[in-house]
Design a protein around this motif. Structure first.
Motif, PDB file in Angstrom:
ATOM      1  N   SER A   1       0.805  -1.235   0.000  1.00 46.14           N
ATOM      2  CA  SER A   1       0.000   0.000   0.000  1.00 46.14           C
ATOM      3  C   SER A   1       0.832   1.275   0.000  1.00 46.14           C
ATOM      4  O   SER A   1       0.305   2.356  -0.200  1.00 46.14           O
ATOM      5  CB  SER A   1      -0.947   0.023   1.204  1.00 46.14           C
ATOM      6  OG  SER A   1      -1.885  -1.018   1.116  1.00 46.14           O
ATOM      7  N   GLY A   2       2.118   1.177   0.255  1.00 43.43           N
ATOM      8  CA  GLY A   2       2.958   2.377   0.323  1.00 43.43           C
ATOM      9  C   GLY A   2       2.738   3.128   1.629  1.00 43.43           C
ATOM     10  O   GLY A   2       2.337   2.535   2.627  1.00 43.43           O
ATOM     11  N   LYS A   3       2.988   4.435   1.597  1.00 42.06           N
ATOM     12  CA  LYS A   3       2.799   5.257   2.806  1.00 42.06           C
ATOM     13  C   LYS A   3       1.302   5.401   3.081  1.00 42.06           C
ATOM     14  O   LYS A   3       0.536   5.692   2.167  1.00 42.06           O
ATOM     15  CB  LYS A   3       3.396   6.645   2.605  1.00 42.06           C
ATOM     16  CG  LYS A   3       4.906   6.664   2.497  1.00 42.06           C
ATOM     17  CD  LYS A   3       5.436   8.092   2.549  1.00 42.06           C
ATOM     18  CE  LYS A   3       4.948   8.910   1.356  1.00 42.06           C
ATOM     19  NZ  LYS A   3       5.432  10.306   1.390  1.00 42.06           N
ATOM     20  N   VAL A   4       0.930   5.208   4.354  1.00 40.65           N
ATOM     21  CA  VAL A   4      -0.494   5.100   4.668  1.00 40.65           C
ATOM     22  C   VAL A   4      -0.916   5.998   5.828  1.00 40.65           C
ATOM     23  O   VAL A   4      -0.199   6.125   6.831  1.00 40.65           O
ATOM     24  CB  VAL A   4      -0.818   3.624   5.034  1.00 40.65           C
ATOM     25  CG1 VAL A   4      -2.151   3.524   5.730  1.00 40.65           C
ATOM     26  CG2 VAL A   4      -0.793   2.746   3.787  1.00 40.65           C
ATOM     27  N   LEU A   5      -2.089   6.600   5.661  1.00 37.02           N
ATOM     28  CA  LEU A   5      -2.759   7.301   6.751  1.00 37.02           C
ATOM     29  C   LEU A   5      -4.080   6.564   6.942  1.00 37.02           C
ATOM     30  O   LEU A   5      -4.975   6.671   6.107  1.00 37.02           O
ATOM     31  CB  LEU A   5      -2.994   8.745   6.301  1.00 37.02           C
ATOM     32  CG  LEU A   5      -3.243   9.856   7.282  1.00 37.02           C
ATOM     33  CD1 LEU A   5      -2.210   9.880   8.381  1.00 37.02           C
ATOM     34  CD2 LEU A   5      -3.225  11.204   6.544  1.00 37.02           C
ATOM     35  N   ALA A   6      -4.188   5.764   8.028  1.00 32.00           N
ATOM     36  CA  ALA A   6      -5.389   4.944   8.262  1.00 32.00           C
ATOM     37  C   ALA A   6      -6.183   5.558   9.410  1.00 32.00           C
ATOM     38  O   ALA A   6      -5.789   5.476  10.570  1.00 32.00           O
ATOM     39  CB  ALA A   6      -4.986   3.513   8.592  1.00 32.00           C
TER      40      ALA A   6
END
Ligand SMILES: [Zn+2]
Length: 511
Positions: free
Chosen positions: A234-239
């Motif tokens: 997913s690469g860099k993630v902000l969840a």
């Protein structure tokens, strides 16, 4: 002749003094046997976890263990240990900061993230707010680790912020969030943001934080499906927890574990997903905060604090799965940043007894009960308000019942005494009064800055269970530190919270 003798004697004495000093007298430079061990010669671990229970010290941990043990016991006192309390490396860290024995999360977070003592309210800068400190998380990122930051409260709150930002005030939420985007860290999970559009800070031409994140290459996941669909590619993630973003949720945090509904994401879910997203051959560092143990203890809500402490342990279990797969390559540290509430197991009214089973009757946190009080206030004139109207809510929320309740005979231990009824009536009067502000000293001692009826229900149930709180703020207690995996031996003994940073640096070999 006499003068010469004195001079000779003086010389002799000076010589004797220097010899004593060189032979290990009081000016010796050899290390004290009492200094903490911050040196490490083993291999640096690849998978490093730092769990921080905000406001969690020994009382919160013990209360959770007693609550769970009591639920299963058949009469004799027995605790059920939380997994992290069985870790082989156990120590104690002092928490005072540069201005007070009673610190806040900004200064204690700075101590752990960067190894320096500063003033309360400051994110990773010196007390003069001139020098910025570099947190271990940024050093590890430079060294090739991926970095994850997870919290149940907002991602711009003090504890997560010290791991990616430098800011003169913890309240500068928009600036802090903008630094989150610039950090280039690989995984952010949990709560939302307090000022995503810079409105509170009055920032001219502010760009929305999620927009900034997308522009910087972050994948922003805001639904349960999107979050559960994230993976190693997913690469860099902000969840961002969808429940935290809900408009009605003005704290923009994840729900209390006590209030979390089936199907809503948990802290453990965000840690499990983080492990999947971050996994790579060079390893990763993940900081995980159980942020609402602190909030529950500020409100003197023992049941909510206990459930969030258990939720933190559930999140630790996810990290333990990594440890069991890679025992020599993993390090897990679990600690608190300070204690909140001056929580004690023991109350004057219950002497040597505790009744943890009474806390099982609490079905919602103080925040959810506040909503019921607010609804009542909305539709009721102060002059016509009476406690009897709210007794059904008090019963369903706290299990507390009046002497005339149909269940009073079945549950005598939960019947409100005359004194407790008086306290509730006084609190309701205060809750209904035009100014909610508890401005007098007496009001503050009774209710803090909380909804008077709510905090009084919490006090009564806490006390019936044998638990008491001495403050609506933090306390000066030290915090326990638990460690397992590579370098765990460094966490033995008693040391300063800044040493946690030094031990982490030594074990991961970053400077
Ligand atoms: Zn706090």
């Amino acid at each position: 002749m006499k003068k010469r003798l004195i001079a000779a004697l003086s010389l002799l004495m000076l010589f004797a003094f220097i010899s004593a000093a060189l032979l290990g007298g009081p000016v010796s430079a050899s290390p004290s046997p009492y200094s903490t061990n911050n040196t490490y010669s083993g291999t640096a671990p690849k998978y490093v976890f730092l769990f921080i229970g905000d406001g969690m010290s020994t009382p919160q941990i013990n209360a959770a263990q007693m609550y769970l043990g009591n639920r299963e016991s058949t009469g004799t006192p027995a605790i059920k240990t939380l997994d992290f309390t069985k870790f082989p490396g156990v120590g104690s860290a002092d928490t005072y900061d540069a201005e007070s024995f009673i610190p806040d999360s900004a200064s204690t977070g700075t101590a752990m993230a960067s190894g320096y003592k500063t003033y309360g309210g400051i994110i990773n800068m010196d007390p003069a707010k001139k020098t910025s400190y570099e947190p271990i998380s940024k050093k590890l990122k430079k060294a090739g680790y991926k970095v994850g930051i997870v919290t149940t409260v907002t991602l711009d709150h003090a504890t997560p912020a010290v791991f990616y930002a430098n800011e003169a005030s913890r309240g500068n939420y928009y600036n802090i969030a903008a630094q989150l985007v610039k950090s280039n860290f690989d995984y952010f999970g949990g709560g939302y943001f307090l000022d995503p559009d810079g409105k509170k800070a009055n920032v001219a031409n502010a760009v929305n934080i999620l927009e900034q994140a997308r522009k910087s290459g972050y994948k922003v996941a805001t639904t349960k499906n999107d979050i559960l669909g994230l993976n190693n590619g997913s690469g860099k993630v902000l969840a961002l927890d969808p429940t935290a973003i809900t408009a009605a949720n003005d704290s923009y945090s994840m729900p209390y574990e006590l209030d979390r509904k089936t199907g809503q994401l948990s802290l453990a879910d965000f840690v499990r997903k983080g492990i999947e997203v971050l996994d790579n051959p060079k390893g990763y560092f993940m900081m995980v905060e159980g942020g609402k143990i602190d909030w529950a203890c500020h409100a003197n809500d023992a049941a909510a604090a206990i459930h969030d402490t258990i939720a933190l342990n559930d999140a630790v279990k996810e990290a333990l799965k990594v440890y069991y797969q890679h025992p020599s390559e993993t390090l897990i540290i679990v600690t608190g940043d300070h204690e909140t509430g001056g929580m004690s197991i023991g109350f004057a009214g219950t002497e040597y007894s505790t009744f943890f089973e009474k806390l099982e009757k609490q079905s919602r946190s103080y925040v959810e009960f506040d909503k019921l009080v607010a609804e009542y206030k909305e539709k009721t004139k102060p002059a016509s308000a009476k406690l009897e109207d709210l007794l059904p809510h008090i019963k369903s929320s706290y299990g507390l019942i009046s002497a005339t309740d149909a269940d009073a005979g079945k549950n005598p231990e939960l019947v409100l005494t005359d004194y407790e009824m008086v306290r509730l009536r006084d609190a309701l009067r205060k809750s209904m009064s035009a100014s909610k502000v508890t401005s007098t000293e007496t009001d503050y001692l009774l209710y803090g800055t909380y909804e008077p009826l709510t905090v009084t229900c919490n006090h009564i149930l806490d006390n019936k269970a044998g638990i008491n709180f001495s403050t609506y703020s933090h306390s000066g207690l030290a915090v326990p530190v638990y460690a397992i995996g590579a370098g765990y031996q460094l966490f033995y003994g008693a040391y300063d919270d800044t040493d946690i940073n030094k031990k982490l640096s030594a074990i991961t070999k970053v400077r």
